[in-house]
Scaffold this active site. Structure first.
Site, PDB file in Angstrom:
ATOM      1  N   SER A   1     -10.108  -0.125   7.160  1.00  0.00           N
ATOM      2  CA  SER A   1      -9.541  -0.034   5.811  1.00  0.00           C
ATOM      3  C   SER A   1      -8.890  -1.291   5.255  1.00  0.00           C
ATOM      4  CB  SER A   1      -8.514   1.087   5.759  1.00  0.00           C
ATOM      5  OG  SER A   1      -9.164   2.302   5.558  1.00  0.00           O
TER       6      SER A   1
ATOM      7  N   SER B   1      -9.753   2.196   2.970  1.00  0.00           N
ATOM      8  CA  SER B   1      -8.850   2.913   2.096  1.00  0.00           C
ATOM      9  C   SER B   1      -7.879   2.020   1.322  1.00  0.00           C
ATOM     10  CB  SER B   1      -8.026   3.908   2.913  1.00  0.00           C
ATOM     11  OG  SER B   1      -7.199   3.232   3.853  1.00  0.00           O
TER      12      SER B   1
ATOM     13  N   LYS C   1       0.853  -1.196   0.000  1.00  0.00           N
ATOM     14  CA  LYS C   1       0.000   0.000   0.000  1.00  0.00           C
ATOM     15  C   LYS C   1       0.882   1.238   0.000  1.00  0.00           C
ATOM     16  CE  LYS C   1      -3.836   2.032   2.686  1.00  0.00           C
ATOM     17  NZ  LYS C   1      -4.700   1.883   3.885  1.00  0.00           N
TER      18      LYS C   1
HETATM   19  N1  GLN Z   1     -13.258   4.540   6.419  1.00  0.00           N
HETATM   20  C1  GLN Z   1     -12.617   4.973   7.617  1.00  0.00           C
HETATM   21  C2  GLN Z   1     -12.212   6.415   7.490  1.00  0.00           C
HETATM   22  O1  GLN Z   1     -12.524   6.984   6.508  1.00  0.00           O
HETATM   23  C3  GLN Z   1     -11.451   4.100   7.943  1.00  0.00           C
HETATM   24  C4  GLN Z   1     -10.238   4.405   7.171  1.00  0.00           C
HETATM   25  C5  GLN Z   1      -9.069   3.554   7.579  1.00  0.00           C
HETATM   26  O2  GLN Z   1      -9.244   2.540   8.245  1.00  0.00           O
HETATM   27  N2  GLN Z   1      -7.901   3.998   7.199  1.00  0.00           N
HETATM   28  O3  GLN Z   1     -11.613   6.981   8.355  1.00  0.00           O
END
Ligand code: GLN
Length: 489
Positions: A182, A158, A79
Site C-alpha cells: 500500500s 491503500s 494517512k
Molecule cells: N492491496 C493489498 C490489500 O488489499 C495491500 C493493502 C495494504 O498494503 N494495506 O490487502
C-alpha cells in the site's frame, strides 16, 4: 521563481534554514494547493488552523535559533489510518464516524516532535484494504496524472490520498502504511517514491490495525532523499509496540553516496510472469542496464515459492483483519445502529458500518480461522510464509539487493477491477512477497507507460538494510531522470 510547492522536501528544508521563506509561507502555499486540488479527493480532513499554529511555532523556534532538523516547519500529510490527537481519524470507514482520538500515534508524534507541520489526513481504502483507493467510505481518490485517453485513473491503494497529494505537490511528503504493497503500489501509480521499511522499524502504536504481523508505516515523497529524511523522522524503537525492534537508527541520508560499484543485484526469475505487459518487462530490463552502468553486477536468482505469496497473503491478512476488526461493535467507537437486542445492535452496526471489501475480508478471515479449517488454511499459510521468507534469506546469501517491477501495470481506470476482487488482488503480486518476509523495499518512479502514466521499479534488501534500499533507489532515480511534473494535467 517557481512555486514553493515545487520544491522537494530537502530543498524546502534548505530554504527554511537559509531564511529564504518561513514555515508559515510554505504552509500557506501547501494549504492553497490543497484547496486547489480538492477535486482529487485526496484528503478526508483538512487541518489548516492546526497547520498554521504549528508553522508559527516552528518559525518562532527558528527565530530563537533552535531547530529540530530538516522536517522542522515542513508541511506533510498523514494517512487517515494514524490516530491524531483531537483530529478525526476514520480509517476510510463509516464505522469510525466521529472517532477523535485522545492520543497521537507514535509515528505522527515523532514527526510532530521533529517539527513537521500536518496539513490534513489523507483518504485511503477502507481499513487500508485495497489497491485502488476505491473502497473508501469517503469516495475514490483521483490520480493527478492524466492518461492520453483523458479518463480518470486510480492513484493505487491503500495509501492513495497520500500518493495523490504528494504527486500533485500539495505537500512535501506524506505517511503511508504498507501491509501488502500500500505504499509502493500507489507510489508507482502516482510517479512518486514510496518506501516500506523493515517490519519493526516504525512503531505501529496508534495506527489503526489491519493485519498486525504485516502492517508497517513508511514515507511517500517525490525523491529518494526526501524519503530518507522523512523516514528518519518517523522511525525508531517504541516500547509501546512490542514488535518495534530495538535497533540503532542510522543516518539514512548519509547512505546516499551514489556508489553501488561491485554491489550484487539479483533478478528474481519467478517475477517474470506469463502475460506480463511488454512495457513492464522493458522497464525492468532498463533497470538492469542502469544498475550495471553504475557498476553493479546483476544476476538471476530464484525465489521458488513466489507463486504462493498472493494466496498466502490473502489468507493471513484477512485472518488478522477479522480479529482486529472485532473491536468495532457499536459500543466502543464511532457508529452505533440500534437494535432490539445487543446482538442485533452488533449486527446492525457492523452491517451498516463496514463496506463490501471489509465484509469480504472479515468473512474470509473468520472462515480460515474457524475450527476445522484453521489447520488446512491458516496454519498452512503460516508455513508457506516461512518458506517465502527462507527464499529471500537464500537469495541474500548470493546478492545484496533485488530489482523487480513494483506493479504489473500502470494505474488503471476508476471503476475497473471493482467487480473482480481476484483481478484486484493480482495487482499486489510483486509487493506481497517482501511484505510476508518483513523486508524493506522501495518503489522509485522509473518510466512512463504507453499511455503516458508512471511506472515504478522496486528494490528489496535484507531486513534493517534500509540504507542500501535508499542507496540503490537513488541510483535508479538518477539514471531514470524521471520527471515528476504531472504530464498533461
Ligand atoms: N492491496 C493489498 C490489500 O488489499 C495491500 C493493502 C495494504 O498494503 N494495506 O490487502
Amino acid at each position: 521563481m517557481a512555486a514553493l510547492t515545487d520544491l522537494t522536501l530537502a530543498e524546502a528544508a534548505a530554504g527554511l534554514a537559509a531564511g529564504d521563506f518561513t514555515s508559515i509561507e510554505l504552509t500557506d502555499a501547501s494549504l492553497a494547493a490543497m484547496e486547489a486540488g480538492r477535486a482529487l479527493n485526496a484528503f478526508i480532513t483538512e487541518t489548516p488552523e492546526l497547520a498554521r499554529a504549528r508553522a508559527a511555532e516552528s518559525d518562532a523556534r527558528r527565530g530563537r535559533g533552535e531547530t529540530r532538523g530538516p522536517l522542522d516547519g515542513v508541511p506533510v500529510a498523514i494517512k487517515d489510518l494514524f490516530c491524531t490527537e483531537g483530529v478525526l481519524t476514520t480509517a476510510g470507514s463509516h464505522i469510525l464516524d466521529g472517532f477523535t482520538p485522545t492520543y497521537e500515534s507514535t509515528v505522527s508524534q515523532n514527526l510532530r516532535n521533529a517539527g513537521a507541520v500536518m496539513i490534513g489526513k489523507t483518504n485511503l481504502d477502507e481499513f487500508a484494504m485495497g489497491s485502488s483507493n476505491a473502497t473508501s467510505y469517503y469516495g475514490p481518490v483521483i490520480n493527478p496524472w492524466r492518461a492520453d485517453d483523458g479518463k480518470d485513473r486510480v492513484p493505487g491503494g491503500s495509501s492513495g490520498g497520500s500518493a495523490s497529494s504528494v504527486a500533485a505537490r500539495i505537500c512535501f511528503g506524506a505517511t503511508g502504511t504498507d501491509t501488502g504493497g500500500s505504499i509502493r503500489q500507489p507510489g508507482s501509480f502516482c510517479g512518486i517514491v514510496g518506501m516500506k521499511p523493515t517490519y519493526g522499524r516504525c512503531s505501529r502504536w496508534g495506527i489503526v490495525a489491519f493485519a498486525s504481523s504485516l502492517d508497517q508505516a513508511g514515507p511517500m515523497t517525490r525523491t529518494v532523499r526526501d524519503a530518507a529524511l522523512m523516514l528518519q523522522g518517523m522511525a525508531g524503537h517504541d516500547p509501546k509496540d512490542s514488535t518495534s525492534t530495538p535497533v540503532d537508527l542510522p543516518d539514512f541520508a548519509a547512505a546516499l553516496t551514489g556508489d553501488i560499484r561491485g554491489m550484487k543485484i539479483g533478478i528474481p526469475k519467478e517475477y517474470r510472469l506469463d502475460g506480463m505487459p511488454e512495457e513492464i518487462e522493458a522497464l525492468w530490463r532498463q533497470g538492469v542496464e542502469w544498475l550495471e552502468a553504475a557498476g553493479a553486477e546483476t544476476r538471476e536468482v530464484s525465489l521458488p515459492h513466489t507463486k504462493y505469496a498472493l494466496p498466502t497473503y490473502y489468507i493471513i491478512a484477512p485472518a488478522e483483519a477479522s480479529s482486529n476488526l472485532a473491536r468495532y461493535d457499536g459500543v466502543r467507537y464511532g457508529l452505533r445502529v440500534p437494535g432490539d437486542s445487543l446482538d442485533e445492535m452488533y449486527e446492525n452496526t457492523r452491517g451498516a458500518g463496514f463496506g463490501a471489501e471489509v465484509r469480504r475480508r472479515v468473512l474470509i478471515g473468520t472462515y480460515v480461522l474457524s475450527a476445522g479449517y484453521y489447520d488446512a488454511y491458516y496454519i498452512k499459510a503460516q508455513r508457506v510464509r516461512s518458506l517465502i521468507a527462507r527464499d529471500f534469506d537464500r537469495a541474500f546469501e548470493e546478492v545484496d539487493a533485488l530489482l523487480t517491477p513494483t506493479a504489473p501495470s500502470a494505474a488503471f481506470a476508476l471503476g475497473e477491477k471493482m467487480d473482480d476482487p481476484i483481478a484486484m488482488y493480482l495487482n499486489d503480486v510483486f509487493t506481497v512477497p517482501s511484505s510476508l518476509a518483513g523486508l524493506p523495499a522501495i518503489s522509485v518512479p522509473a518510466g512512463l507507460s504507453r499511455e503516458g502514466l508512471p511506472l515504478g521499479l522496486q528494490i528489496i534488501t535484507p531486513a534493517f538494510d534500509e540504507e542500501r534500499v535508499f542507496r540503490v533507489g537513488e541510483v535508479l532515480e538518477t539514471a531514470s531522470s524521471f520527471d515528476t511534473r504531472l504530464r498533461g494535467a
